[in-house]
Scaffold this active site. Structure first.
Site, PDB file in Angstrom:
ATOM      1  N   ARG A  67       0.808  -1.618   0.083  1.00 27.66           N
ATOM      2  CA  ARG A  67      -0.082  -0.105   0.219  1.00 27.66           C
ATOM      3  C   ARG A  67       1.239   1.303  -0.183  1.00 27.66           C
ATOM      4  O   ARG A  67       0.780   2.424  -0.120  1.00 27.66           O
ATOM      5  CB  ARG A  67      -0.677   0.169   1.307  1.00 27.66           C
ATOM      6  N   ALA A  68       2.044   1.218   0.570  1.00 34.44           N
ATOM      7  CA  ALA A  68       2.963   2.728   0.757  1.00 34.44           C
ATOM      8  C   ALA A  68       3.208   2.658  -0.625  1.00 34.44           C
ATOM      9  O   ALA A  68       3.573   3.883  -0.583  1.00 34.44           O
ATOM     10  CB  ALA A  68       4.391   2.093   1.549  1.00 34.44           C
ATOM     11  N   HIS A  95     -14.660   6.650  -7.440  1.00 28.94           N
ATOM     12  CA  HIS A  95     -14.318   4.903  -7.259  1.00 28.94           C
ATOM     13  C   HIS A  95     -14.825   4.937  -5.973  1.00 28.94           C
ATOM     14  O   HIS A  95     -14.747   5.299  -5.380  1.00 28.94           O
ATOM     15  CB  HIS A  95     -13.102   4.774  -7.835  1.00 28.94           C
ATOM     16  N   CYS A 112     -35.159  -2.410  13.616  1.00 25.55           N
ATOM     17  CA  CYS A 112     -36.200  -2.500  12.999  1.00 25.55           C
ATOM     18  C   CYS A 112     -36.692  -1.688  14.252  1.00 25.55           C
ATOM     19  O   CYS A 112     -38.171  -0.509  13.979  1.00 25.55           O
ATOM     20  CB  CYS A 112     -36.711  -3.297  12.992  1.00 25.55           C
ATOM     21  N   HIS A 169     -14.800  11.477 -16.822  1.00 30.40           N
ATOM     22  CA  HIS A 169     -13.776  12.084 -15.307  1.00 30.40           C
ATOM     23  C   HIS A 169     -14.846  12.895 -14.223  1.00 30.40           C
ATOM     24  O   HIS A 169     -14.768  14.245 -15.050  1.00 30.40           O
ATOM     25  CB  HIS A 169     -12.925  13.147 -15.547  1.00 30.40           C
ATOM     26  N   HIS A 196     -29.565  -6.625  10.468  1.00 27.61           N
ATOM     27  CA  HIS A 196     -29.946  -6.176   9.527  1.00 27.61           C
ATOM     28  C   HIS A 196     -29.243  -4.999   8.594  1.00 27.61           C
ATOM     29  O   HIS A 196     -28.599  -4.175   9.454  1.00 27.61           O
ATOM     30  CB  HIS A 196     -31.584  -4.799  10.266  1.00 27.61           C
ATOM     31  N   GLU A 233     -10.485  10.550  20.996  1.00 25.66           N
ATOM     32  CA  GLU A 233     -11.151   9.212  20.173  1.00 25.66           C
ATOM     33  C   GLU A 233      -9.626   8.010  20.349  1.00 25.66           C
ATOM     34  O   GLU A 233     -10.255   7.079  20.318  1.00 25.66           O
ATOM     35  CB  GLU A 233     -11.382   9.529  18.367  1.00 25.66           C
TER      36      GLU A 233
HETATM   37 ZN   LIG Z   1     -10.777  10.352 -14.630  1.00 27.48          ZN
HETATM   38 ZN   LIG Z   2     -34.653  -5.264  11.269  1.00 31.51          ZN
END
Ligand SMILES: [Zn+2]
Ligand SMILES: [Zn+2]
Ligand SMILES: [Zn+2]
Length: 332
Positions: A20-21, A165, A198, A112, A292, A308
């Site tokens: 990833r770097a 994306h 729900c 784009h 859900h 945090e």
């Molecule tokens: Zn593009």
């Molecule tokens: Zn539900």
């Protein structure tokens, strides 16, 4: 090969991925815009990405050429690698597994466009259909336990390329956020026989203060204990555990609902960077009465900081009742 390590104290999982770097601007420390050259996600530049694994195009014979509307390619800098089987290792207190998985990029437009809310309704619907198609396809591979679909829009939200994306990561285990939700929802179900989501939907519709928008099929609300300013959830009104079994008509309605909430966020907050993710049942778990599926949308307006990190709790300066009212009042 990346490695998934388990924290010996908390059990938290961390993906260590040196690949990833290699990304352009992987650490986003330099705020000065750099010339990134031609956009690899624009139609006509298909050779700049790994070969496509899926696309909506009129002529399926001509892959990796223009003519597509949504195109899915493997991530060029994957966090996990689809190679072999999952192996677990243990050395005393340390446990780890190979970083097995699938990491794909869903390119949402051949043109784009940098802001997802600018996509047409039709294009938006195709994006959600592509999510479902990829989830259905990947869920047939029994190595995967979870498929996380998410979007980073804007540098501050973690995007390295501006062209619209989203991404998906299939993993051999369910992420902690989802595992925690499953545990809480199962606990509520065991004691009441009801789905907590729900119940939350019923209560919020009755109360009204935290509702942003709604229709017959979906409700959009700022959650009672919002972690972040203008955090918004989208939930199907009909109980359903798995996103990938959502019928096509409901996906069309979801695309209109989602597009509208992104427009509200853009107008209220001046096109904020944001993340969204879909939380759905882990693979291999049957449709059930307690979990859900839902989407969480988080505008990136504040930084996760010392409190945090140190507490695992959040300080949110905007109460969800105010956030919902302001989003509701946006003129469309
Ligand atoms: Zn593009
Ligand atoms: Zn539900
Ligand atoms: Zn969730």
């Amino acid at each position: 090969m990346p490695e998934i390590r388990k924290d010996p104290v908390t059990g938290r999982l961390v993906i260590l991925s040196a690949e990833r770097a290699q990304r352009p601007q992987p650490f986003a420390l330099d705020r000065n815009p750099v010339d990134m050259g031609p956009c690899p996600f624009c139609a006509g530049n298909e050779t700049m990405t790994p070969p496509e694994v899926f696309a909506y195009r009129a002529d399926q014979k001509h892959s990796d050429r223009p003519g597509w509307t949504v195109r899915v390619v493997p991530n060029k800098y994957p966090a996990v690698v689809n190679d072999g089987n999952s192996s677990k290792y243990k050395d005393g207190i340390y446990e780890w597994m190979n970083g097995l998985g699938v990491h794909e990029v869903i390119i949402e437009s051949p043109d784009h466009v940098e802001n997802m809310a600018m996509l047409s309704e039709k294009q938006f619907e195709q994006v959600l259909l592509a999510y479902r198609d990829r989830m259905l396809y990947l869920s047939s591979d029994k190595r995967w336990r979870y498929i996380l679909l998410y979007k980073n829009q804007g540098t501050e939200a973690g995007a390295t390329l501006p062209h619209v994306h989203s991404q998906l990561i299939a993993l051999p285990l369910a992420p902690k956020e989802v595992a925690d939700e499953m545990t809480g929802a199962r606990g509520y179900f065991d004691s009441t026989g009801d789905c907590v989501y729900c119940e939350l939907i019923r209560r919020e519709i009755h109360d009204g203060r935290r509702i942003v928008a709604g229709n017959e099929r979906f409700v959009v609300l700022c959650p009672y204990a919002s972690r972040f300013c203008y955090e918004v959830w989208v939930l199907p009104r009909k109980h359903l555990s798995c996103f990938d079994t959502t019928p096509k008509d409901d996906l069309a309605e979801l695309s209109r609902t989602l597009r509208q909430i992104l427009i509200r966020l853009n107008r209220q907050l001046a096109d904020p960077p944001f993340n969204y993710m879909i939380h759905s049942n882990p693979l291999g778990e049957a449709e059930n009465g307690f979990y859900h599926w839902h989407m969480e949308i988080v505008p990136k307006l504040t930084q996760v900081a010392g409190f945090e990190l140190g507490s695992g709790s959040y300080i949110n300066p905007v109460v969800p009742e105010d956030a919902a009212r302001l989003l509701r009042e946006v003129a469309l």
